[in-house]
Design an enzyme around this catalytic site. Sequence first.
Site, PDB file in Angstrom:
ATOM      1  N   HIS A  90       0.934  -1.227   0.059  1.00  0.00           N
ATOM      2  CA  HIS A  90       0.096  -0.289   0.058  1.00  0.00           C
ATOM      3  C   HIS A  90       0.697   1.263  -0.066  1.00  0.00           C
ATOM      4  O   HIS A  90       0.257   2.351  -0.273  1.00  0.00           O
ATOM      5  CB  HIS A  90      -0.794   0.079   1.327  1.00  0.00           C
ATOM      6  CG  HIS A  90      -0.464   0.125   2.471  1.00  0.00           C
ATOM      7  ND1 HIS A  90      -0.043  -0.816   3.173  1.00  0.00           N
ATOM      8  CD2 HIS A  90      -0.084   1.426   3.113  1.00  0.00           C
ATOM      9  CE1 HIS A  90       0.331  -0.651   4.610  1.00  0.00           C
ATOM     10  NE2 HIS A  90       0.564   0.927   4.310  1.00  0.00           N
ATOM     11  N   ASP A 115       0.243  -7.779   1.396  1.00  0.00           N
ATOM     12  CA  ASP A 115       0.625  -6.199   1.450  1.00  0.00           C
ATOM     13  C   ASP A 115       2.090  -6.069   1.461  1.00  0.00           C
ATOM     14  O   ASP A 115       2.607  -5.411   2.129  1.00  0.00           O
ATOM     15  CB  ASP A 115       0.116  -5.833   2.741  1.00  0.00           C
ATOM     16  CG  ASP A 115       0.045  -4.059   2.714  1.00  0.00           C
ATOM     17  OD1 ASP A 115      -0.030  -3.596   1.535  1.00  0.00           O
ATOM     18  OD2 ASP A 115      -0.006  -3.666   3.700  1.00  0.00           O
ATOM     19  N   SER A 147       4.539   2.502   8.002  1.00  0.00           N
ATOM     20  CA  SER A 147       4.342   1.185   7.102  1.00  0.00           C
ATOM     21  C   SER A 147       5.596   0.702   6.254  1.00  0.00           C
ATOM     22  O   SER A 147       6.146   1.554   5.583  1.00  0.00           O
ATOM     23  CB  SER A 147       3.194   1.440   6.330  1.00  0.00           C
ATOM     24  OG  SER A 147       2.024   1.576   6.757  1.00  0.00           O
TER      25      SER A 147
END
Length: 393
Positions: A129, A159, A236
Site C-alpha cells: 500500500h 501487502d 508502514s
Amino acid sequence: MLSQSFRQWGLYTGLIVIGCGMGVASHAYWTQGQLNATLKSYEEFYGSDALLNNPRDGSVNFIAQAVQEVGSAVVRIDATKDLYSQDMSSPLFKRFFDQDIPSLEPDIEQGTGSGFILSSDGQLITNAHVVEGSSTVKVTLKDGQVFSGKVIGVDELTDIAVIKIEATDLPTAKLGNAESLIPGEWAIAIGNPLGFDNTVTIGIISALDRPSAQVGIPDKRVRFIQTDAAINPGNSGGPLLNVRGEVIGLNTAIRTDAQGLGFAIPIETAQRIAEQLFAKGEADHPYLGIRMLTLDGEGKERAKEYFSDSIGDVGNEHGVLVVGVVDDSPAAIADLREGDIIRKVGDRVVHTAIEVQEAVENSVIGQVLLVEVKREDKTEVLKVRPTNFPVNY
C-alpha cells in the site's frame, strides 16, 4: 554487574515510561524473576553495561545498540500516483471535445512510507500500500542519498512490495526469526511516521498469530505479530526489531480506533514473498476454495446457529469444519464437501482454520495435497491440487 544494572533499571524504566507512555507500562507486570532472567540474557549478549546509558564512556543501552545495527538500512519511500490517468489522445476524447481537447493538470497523490534494504546491491522491501499506483518511487537513505526506485513486484494478498535501486555497497538489515517469538519480548520499530524521519519507538510483542480478519483487513492472507510499539502512518514498511537488532517483522497496519495496537508481518512471510517477487514479479498463493470454521467453543456455537440444518450436530467434534465449497474450485473437484471436518493437511495435523490456511500456503501449486477429513463416521483422504489464488476472489 547485574545487581548494579538492576538497581539503576528502576530509574531507566521510569524514564522510558514517561517518554513512551502506555507502550512500555505493561512491563510493570513482569515478575522480578522474569525481569532478572531477561536482563541477564541481554547482558550476556551485549555486555554487562548494555542496559545503561553512560555518556562518560560512550556506552549505550541495548535499544540504541539494536537501532545502530539496522538503522542505516532503513529508508524513506515517497510514492506518487497520477489519479487522472485517462488517455487524452484517444478517439473518444477527441469526439467528445470535438477536437478541442482541454488542458488538464493531472491530480497527483503523494504518500510517504518506510522500507529497508535486503541486499547491498539495492533490493528493498516495503508494504504494497506504500507504493500503490506507482511504478517508480523516490528512496531516501538515512545518510541523505536519494535514489529513483523501480517497483519490481507487488503482492496485494500479503501487502508486500519490493523495490530495486541502482546502488552498491549499501548497508543491509539483518533478518531474525519470528517463529520463536513469545509475547512479552521487547519490540523496536523504526520508520518515518508522519514525516518524522528515522523515528524509533519501543514496546513489547503483545500477541502472535493475529488473523487478518481480526486486524481489520480480511482481504489479506497473513498471521500478524501484534505489538504496542507505536506505529503511525509513515511507519508502514519499516522493520520491527528484536533486542539483537534483527528484523522480526515488517510494520504494516494500525487500528485507527485504538491506541497501543500495531501489527507486523512476520519476517519469514515477508522474505518468502519478497524472493518470489524479485524472481518473477509475482507471488504464488495456493488456493483450495473452501470456507472454514474452527470447532472451538465459539465455533461450535456458530455452527449450531447457522449450519445445523446442513451439517448436523458438531457438539463433540474437533478440528476444522468445512462450511462452504466454491464451485469448480480445487476443493470441489477433489470432492471436499460442506460438513467435512478437516483433521490433517499434508503431513500436518490441524486444529484451527489458520493452521489449515498455513499448511495450504506452504503447499505447491499443481501438486497433489492430501487432505484427511472426517465425513459422517468415516475417515476420507482426498487428493487436492491447489491452484493459484484467483485474482477476483
